[in-house]
Design an enzyme around this catalytic site. Structure first.
Site, PDB file in Angstrom:
ATOM      1  N   CYS A 131      43.662  40.407  36.120  1.00 22.03           N
ATOM      2  CA  CYS A 131      42.975  41.593  35.596  1.00 22.03           C
ATOM      3  C   CYS A 131      43.847  42.836  35.736  1.00 22.03           C
ATOM      4  CB  CYS A 131      41.650  41.772  36.320  1.00 22.03           C
ATOM      5  SG  CYS A 131      40.776  43.264  35.824  1.00 22.03           S
ATOM      6  N   CYS A 134      42.111  45.998  36.827  1.00 22.05           N
ATOM      7  CA  CYS A 134      41.735  46.054  38.247  1.00 22.05           C
ATOM      8  C   CYS A 134      42.950  46.360  39.122  1.00 22.05           C
ATOM      9  CB  CYS A 134      41.171  44.715  38.733  1.00 22.05           C
ATOM     10  SG  CYS A 134      40.064  43.928  37.609  1.00 22.05           S
ATOM     11  N   ASP A 135      44.069  45.731  38.803  1.00 25.17           N
ATOM     12  CA  ASP A 135      45.192  45.729  39.743  1.00 25.17           C
ATOM     13  C   ASP A 135      46.437  46.474  39.269  1.00 25.17           C
ATOM     14  OD1 ASP A 135      43.645  44.164  41.426  1.00 25.17           O
ATOM     15  OD2 ASP A 135      44.263  42.325  40.440  1.00 25.17           O
TER      16      ASP A 135
END
Ligand code: NAP
Length: 305
Positions: A131, A134-135
């Site tokens: 993701c 997300c990261d």
């Protein structure tokens, strides 16, 4: 005894909950491990109708959750680990609870696919991610590889150039699967470089060091090489979340729940499926929401009859 248990809390499940609650069915919705589903892992959603300037994925899901609760849907933050669909009333098991229900709406969505390497699993969360939204933030000023040749890979690679100094897209063929517009955007980006006909054989590094590189194999020449990167983003598609339904409900060869044409009906009367768990084609928030509405209305009619 419930009228309806909804399994999963993405746009499909929550839309089913809104419709079922407004039809006075007092549905129970069990949210699952990722409340709000995949949209909670995204940033700006620009293609959900009604939001001219876009809306953040988590905000959209939060609004859907509140809307369902306003009409009396009961939302439980738990995970369904088993179901019994072969006898009626159906039984759904979550946490240490068991609930009986007249209808079930399955909206468990899909999850990111992995390449299948031992080292990929070992370093998941330590430099391996599925993701970018997300990261990506953790890779400011670093070098990253993205595996995949579809729209997801192009989207993730493009997004990651906000943080990374260089993004290598590694694709197993010499032709990308992504749509022309997404390819063009990625190809025009000076920070993105493409490596074709190549697969990742091993992710290098340890939990202490994080990812330090990749061992790559050219599938034509069979040559091995090493690429120094600080992170690996796997963007090779998704698998439907149907593990708990196997052997109880008809699935297609890829594991998606089979629904009848123009309907969310499954092969089991009283069990309906909506959203990505039954849709390998469109996979959009709006199509998931649409099919969630269909599931609730079909379940309501089924209960009436
Ligand atoms: P996808 O279209 O199925 O593409 C998956 C890619 O990963 C393919 O290039 C595939 O290679 C590769 N791949 C699969 N398994 C692999 C493995 N084990 N090792 C290495 N490579 C592997 O999946 P997606 O990109 O997630 O897109 C899914 C759907 O969502 C599509 O309909 C897409 O259009 C849509 N989508 C749209 C947007 C957007 O419009 N903003 C963004 C994301 C996704 P091959 O090409 O060789 O099969």
């Amino acid at each position: 005894m419930r009228n309806m248990v909804i399994i999963g809390s993405g746009p499909a499940g929550l839309t089913a909950a809104v419709y079922a609650a407004r039809a006075n069915l007092q549905p129970l919705l069990i949210e699952g491990k990722e409340p709000g589903g995949q949209l909670t892992l995204t940033t700006l959603v620009e293609n959900y109708p009604g939001f001219a300037d876009g809306i953040m994925g988590p905000d959209l899901m939060d609004a859907m959750r509140k809307q369902a609760q306003r009409f009396g849907a009961e939302l439980v933050n738990s995970h369904v680990h088993a179901v019994k669909l072969k006898e009626h009333p159906f039984r759904v098991y979550y946490g240490d609870q068991e609930v009986q229900t007249k209808t079930v709406v399955i909206s468990t969505g899909s999850s990111a696919k992995l390449i299948g390497l031992e080292t990929e699993l070992q370093l998941m969360g330590h430099g391996v991610s599925t993701c970018a939204t997300c990261d990506g933030f953790f890779y400011r000023g670093k070098e990253i590889a993205v595996v995949g040749g579809g729209d997801s890979a192009m989207e993730e690679a493009t997004f990651l150039t906000k943080f990374a100094t260089n993004v290598s897209v590694i694709h197993r063929r010499d032709v990308l699967r992504a749509s022309k517009i997404m390819q063009d955007r990625a190809m025009k980006n000076p920070k993105i470089h493409f490596t074709y006909n190549t697969v990742v054989e091993e992710v290098l590094g340890t939990k202490q060091t994080g990812v330090t590189g990749l061992k790559l194999r050219n599938v034509r020449s069979r040559d091995l090489s090493e690429l120094r990167v600080d992170g690996l983003f796997v963007a090779i598609g998704h698998n439907p979340n149907t593990e708990i339904f196997k052997g109880q409900i008809d699935l297609d060869e890829r594991g998606y729940i089979k629904t009848q044409p123009d309907s969310t009906r499954t092969n089991i009367p009283g069990v309906f499926a909506c959203g990505d768990v039954q849709d390998p084609v469109f996979r959009q928030a709006i199509t998931a929401a649409g099919s969630g509405c269909m599931a609730a209305m079909e379940a309501e009619r089924w209960l009436e009859h």
